[in-house]
Design a protein around this motif. Structure first.
Motif, short mmCIF file in Angstrom:
data_model
loop_
_atom_site.label_atom_id
_atom_site.label_comp_id
_atom_site.label_asym_id
_atom_site.label_seq_id
_atom_site.Cartn_x
_atom_site.Cartn_y
_atom_site.Cartn_z
N ALA A 1 2.27 -33.90 5.59
CA ALA A 1 3.12 -35.07 5.79
C ALA A 1 3.79 -35.41 4.47
O ALA A 1 3.17 -35.34 3.40
N ARG A 2 5.07 -35.77 4.53
CA ARG A 2 5.85 -35.94 3.29
C ARG A 2 6.54 -37.32 3.29
O ARG A 2 7.20 -37.69 4.26
N ILE A 3 6.38 -38.07 2.20
CA ILE A 3 7.00 -39.38 2.00
C ILE A 3 7.72 -39.36 0.65
O ILE A 3 7.19 -38.86 -0.34
N THR A 4 8.94 -39.92 0.61
CA THR A 4 9.72 -39.96 -0.63
C THR A 4 9.37 -41.22 -1.43
O THR A 4 9.28 -42.32 -0.89
N ASP B 1 9.14 -39.03 11.42
CA ASP B 1 10.58 -39.25 11.38
C ASP B 1 10.92 -40.73 11.15
O ASP B 1 12.02 -41.06 10.73
N ALA B 2 9.97 -41.63 11.40
CA ALA B 2 10.23 -43.05 11.17
C ALA B 2 10.36 -43.36 9.69
O ALA B 2 11.04 -44.32 9.29
N LEU B 3 9.72 -42.57 8.83
CA LEU B 3 9.73 -42.82 7.39
C LEU B 3 10.64 -41.87 6.63
O LEU B 3 10.76 -41.98 5.41
N SER B 4 11.28 -40.94 7.31
CA SER B 4 12.06 -39.91 6.62
C SER B 4 13.28 -40.48 5.89
O SER B 4 13.79 -39.85 4.96
N GLY B 5 13.74 -41.66 6.28
CA GLY B 5 14.93 -42.22 5.64
C GLY B 5 14.62 -43.30 4.63
O GLY B 5 15.52 -44.07 4.25
N TYR B 6 13.37 -43.37 4.14
CA TYR B 6 12.98 -44.44 3.23
C TYR B 6 12.35 -43.89 1.95
O TYR B 6 11.64 -42.88 1.97
N VAL B 7 12.61 -44.60 0.85
CA VAL B 7 11.87 -44.45 -0.40
C VAL B 7 10.81 -45.55 -0.41
O VAL B 7 11.11 -46.71 -0.08
N CYS B 8 9.57 -45.22 -0.77
CA CYS B 8 8.46 -46.17 -0.67
C CYS B 8 7.84 -46.41 -2.05
O CYS B 8 7.58 -45.46 -2.80
#
Length: 519
Positions: free
Chosen positions: A3-6, A98-105
């Motif tokens: 799983a990948r988060i930016t 996919d819910a978090l793919s467009g966010y920087v956290c």
């Protein structure tokens, strides 16, 4: 598949993109964070574990590996907690990837699942804008991040509220910008009696962004004058506001998203170290010269600062940036400041002339003033002697002209400079005369024969350096702009030369003092 988060890592005031990846593997049960992180990053696994327990969730009984890439980029701070936790939740299937793919956290976790504020929310939001992504940040950072203009910002107070948002149970509304900070009424120049020449120098410095030094005995009004400089400076432009606020955000100095258009005025104590002035420490925080970006750095009792600390300012004053060098990487902070300094003529305070004269003059004067190096003094455009205020000055009523009238002239002179820089497309940092250089400076400071002859003669007689020549030209151009004169005339150059103390003039003063001492 991991799983990948930016998320982001900070290098000075710049934000670098980082991917937080989490994978569950077979083997000994454990939780490991890799990716060249500091102690705060290594401890994030315990905060994530505690936050999950606080929400009633348990981690899977597998080996959990959280990798922060690129692996060779140093990572510092607790703001990696939230992206690691969200990557774990994504791997567990609690939140769709996919819910978090467009966010920087970014965000720090508390042991009950709440999200604590972190520093750097504004530069993180602006970096997310550059990535064409939204931002997820703590609720307390939301008003600050909203100043970036990013249309897609989520500011949850806890992990539970963020989960409910993505599941559609309770939708988070975008945060609103923090209210502009209400500034106190600035100190007014009409409170200063006498000292007409230092007041004139202060106006010239404000008009062109020039560095300024006041030299005088205690009680002559040096600090009083310097503290009234913000009252005659124009407010920050929108671009300068964001530049300055990014540095303050990195230092954690923005409360409740309250930004102010007042130019910074930083006045560190003379015991400040070199790292405190230029930046450094374990996490390479910005120093006072960067916190004063687009504003004023006031150094009172200038010779009392350590010589190493003062000399560390020489490069920032010339290049308008600070580079904090480390073994494995360099960190850059902006540092476009106007230096205003004050000093006594000697350690005794009064120098070698007048009432209370120093009995050790001229040696005491020379030893004390030599604590400030020649190269640093050469970077100060205006160097003004401030005489003691007389009883007659104090008995007079307050002057009728205050900061409002002076600020109007300063604004008019700056408008001339900015319009000229735009029209001629000059190589200039901010359009002000203090930063003009090269062919652009020669173009805006073309001297007639009389003015050039005067400057040449003065340079030969006083030992004016090449930098001193350039700074005198800049100063003369500002004086002409205050008069709204299109040309730089002889009288403008003559006044500019009055405001520069040189080695020759110092030697003349010393010779006069020696003549007053009986053999």
């Amino acid at each position: 598949m991991p799983a990948r988060i930016t998320t982001i890592a900070f290098e000075g005031a710049e934000a670098r993109r980082v991917e937080a990846e989490v994978v569950f593997t077979n083997g000994q049960v454990g939780f490991q964070v890799v990716g060249l992180g500091d102690k705060a990053v290594a401890e994030s696994r315990e905060r994530v574990r505690g936050a999950f327990a606080g929400m009633g969730l348990s981690l899977p009984g597998k080996r959990i590996v959280a990798a922060l890439s690129p692996a060779d980029l140093p990572k510092e701070g607790s703001h990696f907690d939230l992206p690691i936790a969200l990557a774990v939740m994504t791997a567990m299937g609690i939140i769709p990837e996919d819910a978090l793919s467009g966010y920087v956290c970014i965000g720090e976790l508390m042991l009950d699942g709440r999200i604590a504020p972190v520093s750097g929310a504004l530069p993180a939001a602006m970096a997310a804008n550059g990535f064409d992504m939204g931002l997820i940040c703590p609720a307390d950072n939301g008003p600050e991040a909203a100043w970036s203009g990013n249309p897609s910002i989520l500011a949850p107070a806890s992990l539970i509220s963020l989960i409910n948002h993505f599941k559609g149970h309770a939708v988070l509304t975008p945060p609103q910008r923090g209210a502009p900070k209400i500034s106190e009424k600035p100190l007014d120049l009409n409170e200063v009696k006498g000292q007409e020449t230092p007041k004139r120098a202060l106006e010239i410095a404000a008009a062109g962004g020039h560095n300024l030094l006041f030299v005088g005995p205690p009680g002559s009004g040096k600090s009083m004058l310097a503290q009234r400089l913000p009252g005659i400076l124009p407010p920050l432009t929108s671009r300068e506001l964001l530049e300055t606020s990014q540095v303050w955000s990195m230092a954690g100095l923005i409360a409740k998203g309250e930004l102010t258009q007042e130019r910074p005025f930083r006045a560190p104590h003379h015991s400040a170290s070199m790292a405190a002035l230029t930046g450094g420490g374990m996490r390479a925080r910005p120093g006072e010269v960067s916190l004063a970006h687009n504003g004023v750095l006031f150094l009172d009792e200038l010779p009392e600062f350590s010589p190493q600390a003062l000399d560390s300012l020489r490069q920032p004053l010339e290049t308008n940036e600070v580079i904090v060098a480390r073994a494995n990487h360099h960190i850059k902070y902006p540092a476009r400041v106007q230096l205003v300094a004050a000093m006594n003529p000697c350690r005794c305070g009064y120098g070698g002339v007048g009432k209370g004269a120093c009995g050790k003059a001229p040696r005491c004067i020379k030893d004390y003033q030599s604590r400030v190096s020649g190269p640093l003094m050469d970077r100060i455009d205006l160097q003004i002697d401030v005489p003691p205020v007389t009883a007659m000055d104090l008995s007079l009523p307050p002057p009728t002209e205050g900061s409002k009238a002076v600020a109007a002239r300063v604004q008019a002179a700056r408008d001339i400079q900015l319009e000229r820089a735009r029209r001629l497309d000059l190589p200039n940092d901010n359009g002000l005369n203090a930063t003009a250089y090269g062919a652009g400076l020669e173009q805006i400071c073309a001297l007639d024969d009389q003015a050039r002859a005067l400057l040449t003669q003065a340079a030969q007689q006083t030992g004016l350096s090449a930098r001193g020549w350039t700074r005198t030209l800049r100063l003369a151009r500002t004086i002409a702009d205050l008069e709204q004169s299109g040309s730089v005339l002889r009288r403008h150059v003559a006044e500019a030369l009055i405001y520069r103390r040189t080695a020759a003039t110092d030697n003349q003063v010393e010779a006069r003092l020696q003549m007053q001492i009986p053999g």
